[in-house]
Motif scaffolding. Structure first.
Motif, PDB file in Angstrom:
ATOM      1  N   ALA A  20      -7.442   1.783  -9.668  1.00 34.60           N
ATOM      2  CA  ALA A  20      -6.175   2.617  -9.069  1.00 34.60           C
ATOM      3  C   ALA A  20      -6.103   1.660  -7.095  1.00 34.60           C
ATOM      4  O   ALA A  20      -7.240   1.745  -6.553  1.00 34.60           O
ATOM      5  N   SER A  21      -4.446   1.773  -6.718  1.00 32.92           N
ATOM      6  CA  SER A  21      -4.387   0.665  -5.528  1.00 32.92           C
ATOM      7  C   SER A  21      -4.368   2.085  -4.319  1.00 32.92           C
ATOM      8  O   SER A  21      -3.929   2.892  -4.991  1.00 32.92           O
ATOM      9  N   TYR A  23      -2.513   3.037  -0.481  1.00 34.62           N
ATOM     10  CA  TYR A  23      -1.351   2.738  -0.618  1.00 34.62           C
ATOM     11  C   TYR A  23      -1.605   2.826   1.322  1.00 34.62           C
ATOM     12  O   TYR A  23      -1.774   3.505   1.674  1.00 34.62           O
ATOM     13  N   LYS A  54      -0.923  -2.383  -7.083  1.00 35.29           N
ATOM     14  CA  LYS A  54      -0.106  -2.129  -8.338  1.00 35.29           C
ATOM     15  C   LYS A  54       1.199  -1.862  -7.997  1.00 35.29           C
ATOM     16  O   LYS A  54       2.369  -1.625  -8.712  1.00 35.29           O
ATOM     17  N   TYR A  55       1.096  -1.202  -6.364  1.00 35.01           N
ATOM     18  CA  TYR A  55       2.761  -1.308  -6.388  1.00 35.01           C
ATOM     19  C   TYR A  55       3.451  -2.296  -6.086  1.00 35.01           C
ATOM     20  O   TYR A  55       4.729  -2.213  -7.283  1.00 35.01           O
ATOM     21  N   LYS A  58       4.526  -2.752 -10.194  1.00 37.03           N
ATOM     22  CA  LYS A  58       5.363  -2.133 -10.624  1.00 37.03           C
ATOM     23  C   LYS A  58       7.495  -2.535 -10.027  1.00 37.03           C
ATOM     24  O   LYS A  58       7.741  -1.919 -10.213  1.00 37.03           O
ATOM     25  N   LYS A 108       5.776   4.552  -8.094  1.00 37.21           N
ATOM     26  CA  LYS A 108       4.548   5.329  -8.174  1.00 37.21           C
ATOM     27  C   LYS A 108       3.325   5.330  -9.163  1.00 37.21           C
ATOM     28  O   LYS A 108       3.432   4.576 -10.347  1.00 37.21           O
ATOM     29  N   GLN A 109       2.178   5.202  -8.943  1.00 32.59           N
ATOM     30  CA  GLN A 109       0.819   4.826  -9.962  1.00 32.59           C
ATOM     31  C   GLN A 109       0.752   6.444 -10.991  1.00 32.59           C
ATOM     32  O   GLN A 109       1.018   7.625 -10.590  1.00 32.59           O
ATOM     33  N   SER A 110       0.495   5.805 -12.348  1.00 30.86           N
ATOM     34  CA  SER A 110       0.274   6.707 -13.321  1.00 30.86           C
ATOM     35  C   SER A 110      -1.034   7.419 -13.428  1.00 30.86           C
ATOM     36  O   SER A 110      -2.169   6.979 -13.896  1.00 30.86           O
ATOM     37  N   TYR A 114      -5.444   6.666 -16.450  1.00 32.42           N
ATOM     38  CA  TYR A 114      -7.177   6.066 -15.827  1.00 32.42           C
ATOM     39  C   TYR A 114      -7.604   7.172 -17.223  1.00 32.42           C
ATOM     40  O   TYR A 114      -8.629   6.707 -16.867  1.00 32.42           O
ATOM     41  N   ALA A 160      -5.183   7.162  -7.132  1.00 35.43           N
ATOM     42  CA  ALA A 160      -4.146   7.512  -7.323  1.00 35.43           C
ATOM     43  C   ALA A 160      -3.143   8.439  -6.718  1.00 35.43           C
ATOM     44  O   ALA A 160      -2.332   8.239  -6.083  1.00 35.43           O
ATOM     45  N   ASN A 164       0.047   8.137  -3.877  1.00 39.45           N
ATOM     46  CA  ASN A 164       1.500   8.113  -3.973  1.00 39.45           C
ATOM     47  C   ASN A 164       1.110   9.394  -3.496  1.00 39.45           C
ATOM     48  O   ASN A 164       3.195   8.940  -3.109  1.00 39.45           O
TER      49      ASN A 164
END
Length: 206
Positions: A20-21, A23, A54-55, A58, A108-110, A114, A160, A164
């Protein structure tokens, strides 16, 4: 001599690189706005390339660009962004500004994605010993996957979710649409637009 082996080691390493990234808050007031446009004593400054990891991926995948904007109202009247002042492309093409909540949901990440780290759960750590005939025998096994799988999955889901939350907070706090910009005032905001490239922007003053 004892030799410790982990089946699927390469598989584990490759999975760990897809974490996960975080923010990082966008500091709108201290950004270097490299692009500028002025119409009717109203100045637009803006900047693309705000997101990373990751953002940012996207953005490319979904065809959405997040843009930081700074509006300076040097006119003698108060204006409302989205009614009196709108954004457009310098080349004349129509620009569609997305609702900030939609931008958030798009980029946004999901956290649920994961859960696939749970595939690590069956992995065991084996200990081998050489027997009297020169062969190797398994002397012990430890279900390390039962620790790795849920641990990595849970850690990434939490990371994540926290990232988010920060992203959503900024999108809500810097929503310019419908905002009154008083005469002599400067406002900062985040705008999401449907775009695949970094086109120059302009102001349309009604």
């Amino acid at each position: 001599m004892r030799i410790i082996k982990m089946t699927f080691m390469v598989f584990v390493v490759s999975m760990l690189t897809n974490c996960a990234s975080g923010y990082k808050d966008i500091q709108l007031k201290s950004l270097n706005y490299i692009s500028k446009n002025e119409q009717s004593d109203i100045i637009l400054e803006y900047k693309y390339d705000l997101l990373d990891k990751k953002y940012a991926k996207k953005e490319v995948k979904r065809g959405v660009k997040l843009v930081a904007v700074r509006i300076t109202n040097n006119s003698n009247e108060d204006i409302i962004f989205g009614r009196d002042v709108k954004l457009g492309y310098v080349n004349g093409q129509e620009l569609y500004v997305l609702d900030n909540d939609k931008v958030y949901k798009t980029l946004k990440q999901s956290p649920a994605s994961y859960l696939w780290y749970l595939l690590l759960s069956p992995i065991n750590l084996y200990t081998y010993e050489t027997n009297g005939y020169g062969g190797q025998e398994t002397t012990n096994s430890f279900p390390i996957g039962l620790i790795l799988g849920p641990g990595i999955a849970g850690g990434n889901m939490i990371a994540a979710g926290n990232a988010n939350k920060k992203f959503k907070t900024q999108m809500l706090d810097y929503n310019l649409y419908g905002t009154v910009i008083k005469s002599g005032e400067v406002k900062h905001g985040l705008i999401g637009i449907e775009a695949d490239s970094y086109e120059a922007l302009t102001l349309t003053v009604e």
